[in-house]
Structures are given as C-alpha cells and as structure tokens.
Design a protein around this motif. Sequence first.
Motif, mmCIF file in Angstrom:
data_model
loop_
_atom_site.group_PDB
_atom_site.id
_atom_site.type_symbol
_atom_site.label_atom_id
_atom_site.label_comp_id
_atom_site.label_asym_id
_atom_site.label_seq_id
_atom_site.Cartn_x
_atom_site.Cartn_y
_atom_site.Cartn_z
ATOM 1 N N GLU A 29 -8.245 1.297 -1.616
ATOM 2 C CA GLU A 29 -8.444 1.204 -0.170
ATOM 3 C C GLU A 29 -7.332 0.387 0.481
ATOM 4 O O GLU A 29 -6.849 0.728 1.574
ATOM 5 N N GLU A 30 -6.907 -0.677 -0.171
ATOM 6 C CA GLU A 30 -5.778 -1.468 0.342
ATOM 7 C C GLU A 30 -4.524 -0.609 0.448
ATOM 8 O O GLU A 30 -3.775 -0.695 1.430
ATOM 9 N N CYS A 31 -4.295 0.209 -0.554
ATOM 10 C CA CYS A 31 -3.116 1.084 -0.539
ATOM 11 C C CYS A 31 -3.208 2.105 0.592
ATOM 12 O O CYS A 31 -2.207 2.386 1.260
ATOM 13 N N ARG A 32 -4.407 2.668 0.815
ATOM 14 C CA ARG A 32 -4.558 3.618 1.918
ATOM 15 C C ARG A 32 -4.302 2.929 3.268
ATOM 16 O O ARG A 32 -3.683 3.513 4.158
ATOM 17 N N THR A 33 -4.771 1.704 3.397
ATOM 18 C CA THR A 33 -4.522 0.944 4.625
ATOM 19 C C THR A 33 -3.024 0.712 4.813
ATOM 20 O O THR A 33 -2.486 0.892 5.919
ATOM 21 N N LEU A 34 -2.342 0.315 3.742
ATOM 22 C CA LEU A 34 -0.892 0.114 3.822
ATOM 23 C C LEU A 34 -0.174 1.409 4.176
ATOM 24 O O LEU A 34 0.803 1.404 4.925
ATOM 25 N N ALA A 35 -0.660 2.532 3.636
ATOM 26 C CA ALA A 35 -0.044 3.825 3.952
ATOM 27 C C ALA A 35 -0.188 4.126 5.440
ATOM 28 O O ALA A 35 0.759 4.616 6.072
ATOM 29 N N ARG A 36 -1.364 3.832 6.015
ATOM 30 C CA ARG A 36 -1.565 4.063 7.447
ATOM 31 C C ARG A 36 -0.664 3.156 8.276
ATOM 32 O O ARG A 36 -0.071 3.594 9.269
ATOM 33 N N ILE A 37 -0.550 1.900 7.869
ATOM 34 C CA ILE A 37 0.245 0.936 8.631
ATOM 35 C C ILE A 37 1.737 1.262 8.565
ATOM 36 O O ILE A 37 2.442 1.236 9.569
#
Length: 74
Positions: A29-37
């Motif tokens: 989930e952290e990685c998906r958030t970083l991908a969005r950012i």
Amino acid sequence: MGASMKQPARSRGAVDHIARAKRLRDRAEECRTLARITGTAAYLRWADGYDTLAEQQEQLVRDTAELKINYQQS
C-alpha cells in the motif's frame, strides 16, 4: 517467560506468517501511494511483488491449518 514462549511452535509459526503478510500488504500500500504521488510505475511493480509475497505467506497459513485438520482426522 514471554507469551510467545507459551504458545506451541505451530501457533507461533502461523502468527509469524500472518504478521509477515500484514507487513507485506502494508508495504504494498505504501508503494501504491508513492506511485500515485510520484507518478512512477516502478512503485506499482514493487507493490505487486509485495502483494505476491503476502499471498504466499497467507497460503502457508492456510496450508498449515489444512494439514493440522487432516492430521487430527486421521
């Protein structure tokens, strides 16, 4: 003597796999958030990898539970 020392080894192992799977899902989930950012697709690939590892840990828990049931029935 800690609480983990009172649990049978099999129970501790299942708890370890469950906790590891949760940490891996959190990391995905952290990685998906970083991908969005950042708009970086590499983070999505990392998220997929973490999800795959989490699934493997969860499968280990399911397989262990199934083996335990089969052992108790025989």
